[in-house]
Design a protein around this motif. Structure first.
Motif, PDB file in Angstrom:
ATOM      1  N   ARG A  93       0.059  -4.039 -14.191  1.00  0.00           N
ATOM      2  CA  ARG A  93      -1.244  -3.413 -14.005  1.00  0.00           C
ATOM      3  C   ARG A  93      -2.305  -4.509 -13.934  1.00  0.00           C
ATOM      4  NH1 ARG A  93       0.083   1.613 -12.266  1.00  0.00           N
ATOM      5  NH2 ARG A  93       1.516   2.658 -13.685  1.00  0.00           N
ATOM      6  N   PRO A  94      -3.481  -4.270 -13.296  1.00  0.00           N
ATOM      7  CA  PRO A  94      -4.022  -2.959 -12.949  1.00  0.00           C
ATOM      8  C   PRO A  94      -3.679  -2.466 -11.544  1.00  0.00           C
ATOM      9  CG  PRO A  94      -5.718  -4.594 -12.632  1.00  0.00           C
ATOM     10  CD  PRO A  94      -4.499  -5.334 -13.129  1.00  0.00           C
ATOM     11  N   VAL A  95      -2.664  -2.996 -10.901  1.00  0.00           N
ATOM     12  CA  VAL A  95      -2.279  -2.484  -9.588  1.00  0.00           C
ATOM     13  C   VAL A  95      -1.854  -1.023  -9.710  1.00  0.00           C
ATOM     14  CG1 VAL A  95      -0.590  -2.713  -7.723  1.00  0.00           C
ATOM     15  CG2 VAL A  95      -1.623  -4.747  -8.727  1.00  0.00           C
ATOM     16  N   ASN A  96      -2.366  -0.176  -8.820  1.00  0.00           N
ATOM     17  CA  ASN A  96      -2.004   1.247  -8.835  1.00  0.00           C
ATOM     18  C   ASN A  96      -0.877   1.587  -7.878  1.00  0.00           C
ATOM     19  OD1 ASN A  96      -5.423   1.335  -8.994  1.00  0.00           O
ATOM     20  ND2 ASN A  96      -4.266   2.284 -10.657  1.00  0.00           N
ATOM     21  N   LEU A  97      -0.614   0.691  -6.926  1.00  0.00           N
ATOM     22  CA  LEU A  97       0.440   0.935  -5.940  1.00  0.00           C
ATOM     23  C   LEU A  97       0.878  -0.386  -5.330  1.00  0.00           C
ATOM     24  CD1 LEU A  97       2.104   2.865  -4.023  1.00  0.00           C
ATOM     25  CD2 LEU A  97       0.127   2.762  -2.479  1.00  0.00           C
ATOM     26  N   ILE A  98       2.178  -0.535  -5.141  1.00  0.00           N
ATOM     27  CA  ILE A  98       2.732  -1.641  -4.367  1.00  0.00           C
ATOM     28  C   ILE A  98       3.164  -1.064  -3.031  1.00  0.00           C
ATOM     29  CG2 ILE A  98       4.487  -3.447  -4.257  1.00  0.00           C
ATOM     30  CD1 ILE A  98       4.757  -3.082  -7.364  1.00  0.00           C
ATOM     31  N   LEU A  99       2.687  -1.669  -1.954  1.00  0.00           N
ATOM     32  CA  LEU A  99       3.011  -1.196  -0.608  1.00  0.00           C
ATOM     33  C   LEU A  99       3.600  -2.347   0.185  1.00  0.00           C
ATOM     34  CD1 LEU A  99       2.880   0.946   1.661  1.00  0.00           C
ATOM     35  CD2 LEU A  99       0.555   0.147   2.143  1.00  0.00           C
ATOM     36  N   SER A 100       4.803  -2.147   0.713  1.00  0.00           N
ATOM     37  CA  SER A 100       5.438  -3.178   1.534  1.00  0.00           C
ATOM     38  C   SER A 100       5.704  -2.639   2.924  1.00  0.00           C
ATOM     39  CB  SER A 100       6.747  -3.654   0.897  1.00  0.00           C
ATOM     40  OG  SER A 100       7.774  -2.696   1.076  1.00  0.00           O
ATOM     41  N   THR A 101       5.843  -3.546   3.883  1.00  0.00           N
ATOM     42  CA  THR A 101       6.241  -3.163   5.234  1.00  0.00           C
ATOM     43  C   THR A 101       7.437  -4.007   5.648  1.00  0.00           C
ATOM     44  OG1 THR A 101       4.731  -4.743   6.288  1.00  0.00           O
ATOM     45  CG2 THR A 101       3.909  -2.532   5.882  1.00  0.00           C
ATOM     46  N   GLY A 102       8.387  -3.334   6.306  1.00  0.00           N
ATOM     47  CA  GLY A 102       9.575  -4.017   6.789  1.00  0.00           C
ATOM     48  C   GLY A 102      10.680  -4.060   5.753  1.00  0.00           C
ATOM     49  N   GLY A 103      11.901  -4.278   6.238  1.00  0.00           N
ATOM     50  CA  GLY A 103      13.031  -4.510   5.346  1.00  0.00           C
ATOM     51  C   GLY A 103      13.585  -3.303   4.648  1.00  0.00           C
TER      52      GLY A 103
END
Length: 437
Positions: free
Chosen positions: A254-264
């Protein structure tokens, strides 16, 4: 596992609603100049009334309540000292009329204002006429309260001026300033850590290397997220090394509310996100949608995680279909695109087993007396057609079971930008439109 679009929309909303720890009663105090687009954290109670005192709605003459007549007979009154805006006037006596400016405080004893253009003469006295103190003015008969703004007629002190959850735009910030407040308590911004993966990806601004492409996804999604009111932390591109990515993901807190990835996240031999999260709670699945079928969803160290496909169009369609509406619900910042019916300008074939999302140009025909606009598809269904995406102003929806449609059939479009106003559809610089399909 294959989900419908609606099922995955609900899954993403549930993930953000119950696992993001967004809000948790927190608030931050911001100056009004920094609060545009933010969401009010708690009810705002007016500390003062608006207007704070009785004041004049017009430039004119303030008339004493004892001089109000209903007979229709005109009034002849002695003109006293003028009342400019911002001044505290002396009490008004019966038989007097005070020249008063718009917004100026009404003198004690005054009950109405006669606009200057209704007076005889229809102009204020000169400086010399004020000095000799014998200037008279003829006024028509007036009723109580004429052109007077009463204290609290807009808002009374102690009333709720704005409710918690209100998105603060210019009008709302202007109201807060009118209440005398220089700061406001707002909800914190939703924070997203944005990751891009792939050995084939390199940063824009570097010299092109054989076999590599520039990272469009990070810029594309950061802009989309920020447009939705999100605070974005952007990580450099991860190479296809699962152990390195696993360690990096496990270190996020935290304090990240979301992890967003692209690919893979697909079925290939080098799907780094899928390999890095093999033993995690993250689920890799397929949604009956084109483009954007492969999706990943779950949590990492209790933090929500979403994985979008690596092709840029797939990534943006995934954002628009799943993440933008969920963010709107959770943060209170409106996230729903304007949806309109439109007539197709050509025949279309869509896979019946999938919800297909195409890009297009929506043209508004309302100015031509038509209630429904037209939409021309731009580019084919391919998920790599960035040029066509950049030229579009709408997403065109072909739900499961659509199959074949003909020119003139109605479809639903989501507006991404301003509609064209009755002009010919624009296509990217390639004059041969068929080459784009």
């Amino acid at each position: 596992m294959t989900r419908t679009v609606e099922e995955h929309q609900q899954a993403v909303l549930g993930l953000l609603r119950y696992s993001s720890a967004f809000g948790d009663g927190q608030a931050e105090q911001l100056p009004l100049t920094a609060a545009r687009g933010r969401v009010l954290a708690k009810d705002l109670v007016a500390p003062v009334s608006l207007p704070p005192f009785d004041n004049s709605q017009m430039d004119g003459y303030a008339v004493h309540r004892e001089n109000l007549v209903q007979s229709g007979e005109p009034l002849r009154l002695t003109v006293t000292q003028p009342v400019p805006a911002g001044a505290v006037p002396a009490p008004l006596q019966p038989g007097q009329a005070a020249p008063i400016m718009t917004g100026a405080m009404l003198p004690e004893g005054a009950a109405a204002v006669v606009p200057i253009e209704r007076a005889n003469p229809p102009q204020f006295p000169s400086a010399e006429q004020y000095r000799n103190s014998s200037f008279r003015v003829d006024l028509p008969s007036v009723e109580d309260g004429l052109f007077v703004r009463r204290a609290g007629s807009d808002l009374s002190a102690g009333d709720v001026a704005l409710r918690a959850g209100t998105v603060l735009g210019p009008a709302q910030l202007g109201l807060i300033a009118a209440c005398g407040l220089a700061t406001v308590a707002v909800r914190p911004r939703f924070q997203v850590l944005l990751l891009t993966t792939g050995d084939e990806v390199q940063d824009p601004g570097t010299d092109p290397e054989p076999g590599k492409i520039y990272d469009a996804n990070s810029t594309l999604l950061q802009a989309a997220l920020e447009e939705a009111g999100v605070l974005v932390q952007r990580h450099s591109v991860f190479a296809d090394r699962p152990e390195e990515l696993r360690r990096a993901l496990q270190s996020i807190s935290r304090p990240v509310n979301l992890i967003l990835s692209t690919g893979g996240i697909s079925q290939g031999a080098y799907e780094v996100v899928r390999q890095a999260l093999t033993d995690s709670s993250v689920e890799f699945l397929s949604v009956a949608m084109q483009p954007g079928g492969p999706q990943a969803i779950g949590t990492i160290n209790g933090i929500p995680f979403l994985g979008f496909p690596g092709n840029p169009v797939s990534a943006l369609v995934s954002f628009e279909m799943f993440l933008r509406p969920a963010l709107g619900t959770v943060t209170g910042i409106p996230g729903t695109r304007i949806s309109l019916p439109a007539r197709l300008t050509e025949d279309v074939q869509s896979p019946e087993s999938k919800h297909q999302v195409r890009r297009g140009i929506y043209t508004d025909r309302s100015g031509q007396g038509e209630g429904i606009g037209d939409v021309a598809l731009l580019g084919g269904p391919g998920s790599h057609l960035m040029h066509a995406l950049a030229g579009s102003n709408a997403l065109v929806h072909f739900p499961v079971g659509t199959g074949a449609l003909e020119a003139g059939d109605l479809v639903a479009v989501w507006l991404l930008g301003e509609p064209r106003a009755g002009v010919q559809p624009f296509h990217p610089s390639n004059p041969n439109r068929e080459a784009l399909t």
